[in-house]
Design an enzyme around this catalytic site. Structure first.
Site, PDB file in Angstrom:
ATOM      1  N   ASN A 153       0.789  -1.237   0.000  1.00 48.35           N
ATOM      2  CA  ASN A 153       0.000   0.000   0.000  1.00 48.35           C
ATOM      3  C   ASN A 153       0.823   1.291   0.000  1.00 48.35           C
ATOM      4  O   ASN A 153       0.332   2.326  -0.440  1.00 48.35           O
ATOM      5  CB  ASN A 153      -1.040  -0.010   1.129  1.00 48.35           C
ATOM      6  N   GLU A 248       4.443  -4.725  11.876  1.00 46.05           N
ATOM      7  CA  GLU A 248       3.592  -3.541  11.675  1.00 46.05           C
ATOM      8  C   GLU A 248       2.385  -4.033  10.896  1.00 46.05           C
ATOM      9  O   GLU A 248       2.486  -4.288   9.694  1.00 46.05           O
ATOM     10  CB  GLU A 248       4.347  -2.470  10.882  1.00 46.05           C
ATOM     11  N   CYS A 286      -3.247   1.341   6.822  1.00 44.85           N
ATOM     12  CA  CYS A 286      -3.506   0.650   8.097  1.00 44.85           C
ATOM     13  C   CYS A 286      -4.141   1.591   9.109  1.00 44.85           C
ATOM     14  O   CYS A 286      -4.699   1.126  10.094  1.00 44.85           O
ATOM     15  CB  CYS A 286      -2.208   0.070   8.623  1.00 44.85           C
TER      16      CYS A 286
HETATM   17  P1  NAD Z   1       0.490  -9.208   3.147  1.00 46.76           P
HETATM   18  O1  NAD Z   1       0.602  -9.716   4.544  1.00 46.76           O
HETATM   19  O2  NAD Z   1      -0.317  -9.991   2.190  1.00 46.76           O
HETATM   20  O3  NAD Z   1       1.952  -9.107   2.478  1.00 46.76           O
HETATM   21  C1  NAD Z   1       2.969  -8.354   3.081  1.00 46.76           C
HETATM   22  C2  NAD Z   1       4.313  -8.859   2.580  1.00 46.76           C
HETATM   23  O4  NAD Z   1       4.516 -10.185   3.058  1.00 46.76           O
HETATM   24  C3  NAD Z   1       4.417  -8.932   1.060  1.00 46.76           C
HETATM   25  O5  NAD Z   1       5.706  -8.522   0.667  1.00 46.76           O
HETATM   26  C4  NAD Z   1       4.227 -10.410   0.782  1.00 46.76           C
HETATM   27  O6  NAD Z   1       4.814 -10.824  -0.426  1.00 46.76           O
HETATM   28  C5  NAD Z   1       4.929 -11.024   1.978  1.00 46.76           C
HETATM   29  N1  NAD Z   1       4.549 -12.408   2.276  1.00 46.76           N
HETATM   30  C6  NAD Z   1       3.437 -13.071   1.920  1.00 46.76           C
HETATM   31  N2  NAD Z   1       3.473 -14.332   2.400  1.00 46.76           N
HETATM   32  C7  NAD Z   1       4.620 -14.448   3.096  1.00 46.76           C
HETATM   33  C8  NAD Z   1       5.219 -15.494   3.862  1.00 46.76           C
HETATM   34  N3  NAD Z   1       4.638 -16.674   4.009  1.00 46.76           N
HETATM   35  N4  NAD Z   1       6.396 -15.259   4.458  1.00 46.76           N
HETATM   36  C9  NAD Z   1       7.001 -14.054   4.357  1.00 46.76           C
HETATM   37  N5  NAD Z   1       6.491 -13.028   3.648  1.00 46.76           N
HETATM   38  C10 NAD Z   1       5.309 -13.220   3.031  1.00 46.76           C
HETATM   39  O7  NAD Z   1       0.017  -7.696   3.257  1.00 46.76           O
HETATM   40  P2  NAD Z   1      -0.372  -6.683   2.084  1.00 46.76           P
HETATM   41  O8  NAD Z   1      -1.677  -7.118   1.533  1.00 46.76           O
HETATM   42  O9  NAD Z   1       0.770  -6.446   1.168  1.00 46.76           O
HETATM   43  O10 NAD Z   1      -0.556  -5.326   2.917  1.00 46.76           O
HETATM   44  C11 NAD Z   1      -1.739  -4.969   3.533  1.00 46.76           C
HETATM   45  C12 NAD Z   1      -1.658  -5.152   5.025  1.00 46.76           C
HETATM   46  O11 NAD Z   1      -0.542  -4.437   5.551  1.00 46.76           O
HETATM   47  C13 NAD Z   1      -2.876  -4.572   5.736  1.00 46.76           C
HETATM   48  O12 NAD Z   1      -3.279  -5.459   6.755  1.00 46.76           O
HETATM   49  C14 NAD Z   1      -2.342  -3.279   6.335  1.00 46.76           C
HETATM   50  O13 NAD Z   1      -3.058  -2.808   7.435  1.00 46.76           O
HETATM   51  C15 NAD Z   1      -0.947  -3.672   6.681  1.00 46.76           C
HETATM   52  N6  NAD Z   1      -0.098  -2.495   6.839  1.00 46.76           N
HETATM   53  C16 NAD Z   1       0.378  -2.167   8.064  1.00 46.76           C
HETATM   54  C17 NAD Z   1       1.159  -1.029   8.233  1.00 46.76           C
HETATM   55  C18 NAD Z   1       1.733  -0.645   9.568  1.00 46.76           C
HETATM   56  O14 NAD Z   1       2.712   0.085   9.577  1.00 46.76           O
HETATM   57  N7  NAD Z   1       1.155  -1.089  10.663  1.00 46.76           N
HETATM   58  C19 NAD Z   1       1.433  -0.231   7.136  1.00 46.76           C
HETATM   59  C20 NAD Z   1       0.915  -0.598   5.894  1.00 46.76           C
HETATM   60  C21 NAD Z   1       0.163  -1.741   5.744  1.00 46.76           C
END
Ligand code: NAD
Length: 478
Positions: A153, A248, A286
């Protein structure tokens, strides 16, 4: 012609033997292809990072700081080009994409400053008879190579939040961008390659998700900095309980409007901020406003204003300067949001505006009377959907905020200082924003959540603390 983006292996451009495609979710066009590193190339990056650890940790602060300043300057110079790339890969409206580049510039500037500051402290030990003639030096040293995993995002700024603090402390980093939005991270690689950072100190590797568990398990990566969903985050943490892992994660942030926030101007401001921050980036932040918790005395007037302001949000092509709300990351995401709104309405929620989908774009939507058993009542929607809740007084308002599995940030609209301090004490979140929506974030602030929203804090200085460990040296006979 379609550009194929190389990845970055130990500071050098490299390509593998396969690639994947990145599409724009507004018009489906192919934005670019990204080369995928082979297993042997990932191994090479890991070995180079381990070899770089002592070299990087010993690199003078002025060198690391100069590199960070360089990155900040080059990002600033290339703002428009990178913003357009973010809009192309992510679907984020161009005005928000420009803002994101500006924030990444600020992250690298902060890191350049923090890298220059002295680290550690001295401590007197003659506070007990056994410590007379001794004192201690406490310094911080990198814990080891960092594995940074980023979400889709904020494809540039959340990557910046992983990379800049690692450079600031001299910790090598392997960065893994999100598969939907890896391109701006590759451009950041281009800029990092212009610096004098030691070979092996950084790699940007778009490793496919099915190969990530092996990387997560690798003992040469003792620090994991993850931003993404709670599902994947806690899965990682559970699989490597002995690693230093920061998470996060998501949220369903609340904006609280209390009885004293009642003038016409007060309610206009609250409604404007709520409408904007429920929908910016299609609600894919988020700390997007997902819940509005309003005192009964201001509820009706606020609802009218919020619905009116939400209706003014311009939905459309993310390339247009006038667009406020673009498409979600893909059509499946928009279909999921649609099904959650349908579920809420079927269970009795009232749809005040929105509730429609066109391809990957979901219309800004406002609901009231959300039943407790609706999916939307407890889960993170990650879409442009807002629910309105009426409460009586501060006790009920704060209880409603805390009635959530998540706890990232909360916004509290009040003029009362005592209530502000009470919110700071009692709300189960990582940050309380007084007089604004929960979605305010400055990149030097400690940022992170409690409960299902995560563990640890980002914000340049705080991530630097996470990437390092204190080591004490006691001097005797002095
Ligand atoms: P996601 O969990 O699907 O993916 C995040 C990352 O993890 C990606 O790079 C993905 O390729 C990787 N990934 C996927 N499977 C994995 C595995 N088994 N092992 C290691 N890495 C793996 O999240 P998303 O859809 O990209 O992002 C949206 C989420 O992120 C929402 O829940 C949002 O709230 C959260 N977010 C949190 C913050 C914060 O700072 N708290 C900021 C932005 C987004």
């Amino acid at each position: 012609m379609t550009t194929t983006y190389d990845f970055w292996l130990a500071g050098r451009r490299a390509s593998g033997d396969a690639d994947f495609e990145v599409h724009n979710s507004w018009d489906g066009r192919l934005v670019g292809k990204v080369s995928i590193p082979t297993e042997a190339q990932v191994e090479e990056a890991l070995e180079a990072a381990v070899a770089a650890l002592p070299v990087f940790a010993a690199t003078p602060a002025h060198v690391r700081s100069a590199a960070l300043d360089h990155v900040a300057r080059r990002l600033a110079e290339r703002t428009e080009e990178i913003a357009q790339l973010i809009t192309a890969e992510n679907g984020k409206p161009i005005k928000w994409a420009r803002g994101e580049v500006g924030r990444a510039v600020s992250v690298f500037r902060w890191a350049a400053e923090e890298a220059r500051r002295t680290n550690g402290e001295t401590m007197r030990l003659d506070t007990d008879p056994g410590g007379v003639g001794r004192f201690a030096l406490v310094r911080r040293f990198p814990r080891g190579v960092v594995l940074g995993i980023a979400p889709f995002n904020f494809p540039l700024n959340l990557v910046a939040h992983k990379v800049a603090p690692a450079i600031a402390v001299g910790a090598p980093i392997i960065l893994k961008p999100a598969p939907a939005t890896p391109l701006s991270a590759m451009v950041l690689g281009e800029i990092l390659a212009e610096t004098e950072l030691p070979a092996g100190s950084w790699s940007v590797l778009p490793v496919p998700n099915d190969r990530m568990p092996a990387l997560v398990q690798d003992p040469r990566l003792p620090v994991i900095s993850f931003t993404g969903s709670d599902k994947v985050g806690y899965q990682i943490m559970d699989s490597v309980p002995r690693k230093h892992t920061t998470l996060e994660l998501g949220g369903n942030a609340a904006a609280v409007v209390l009885a004293d926030w009642s003038s016409e101007a007060d309610l206009d401001w609250a409604a404007t901020r709520i409408a904007m921050f429920a929908n910016y980036q299609g609600g894919q932040s988020c700390i997007s406003v997902q819940r509005v918790i309003a005192d009964a005395s201001v509820y009706d007037a606020l609802v009218e204003k919020v619905v009116a302001k939400v209706r003014t949000q311009v939905t459309g092509d993310p390339k247009d300067d006038a667009t406020d709300v673009g498409p979600l990351v893909d059509e499946n995401a928009a279909k999921r949001v649609e099904s959650w709104v349908d579920d809420a309405v079927a269970k009795g929620a009232k749809l005040l505006t929105g509730g429609t989908r066109e391809g990957a774009t979901y219309a800004p939507t406002v609901l009231s009377e959300l039943p407790a058993d609706a999916i939307l009542a407890t889960c993170e929607v990650f879409g442009p959907v807002l629910s309105l809740h009426k409460v009586d007084g501060v006790d009920e308002a704060f209880a409603a905020v805390n009635d959530s599995p998540f706890g990232l940030q909360a916004g509290v609209f009040t003029h009362d200082l005592q209530t502000a301090f009470r919110a700071h004490r009692e709300l189960e979140v990582g940050g309380v924003i007084i007089g604004d929506a929960p979605s305010y974030r400055a990149d030097q602030m400690p940022y992170g959540g409690v409960k299902d929203s995560g563990v640890g804090r980002e914000g340049v200085k705080y991530a630097m603390d996470d990437y390092t460990v204190e080591k004490v040296m006691v001097l005797t006979g002095l």
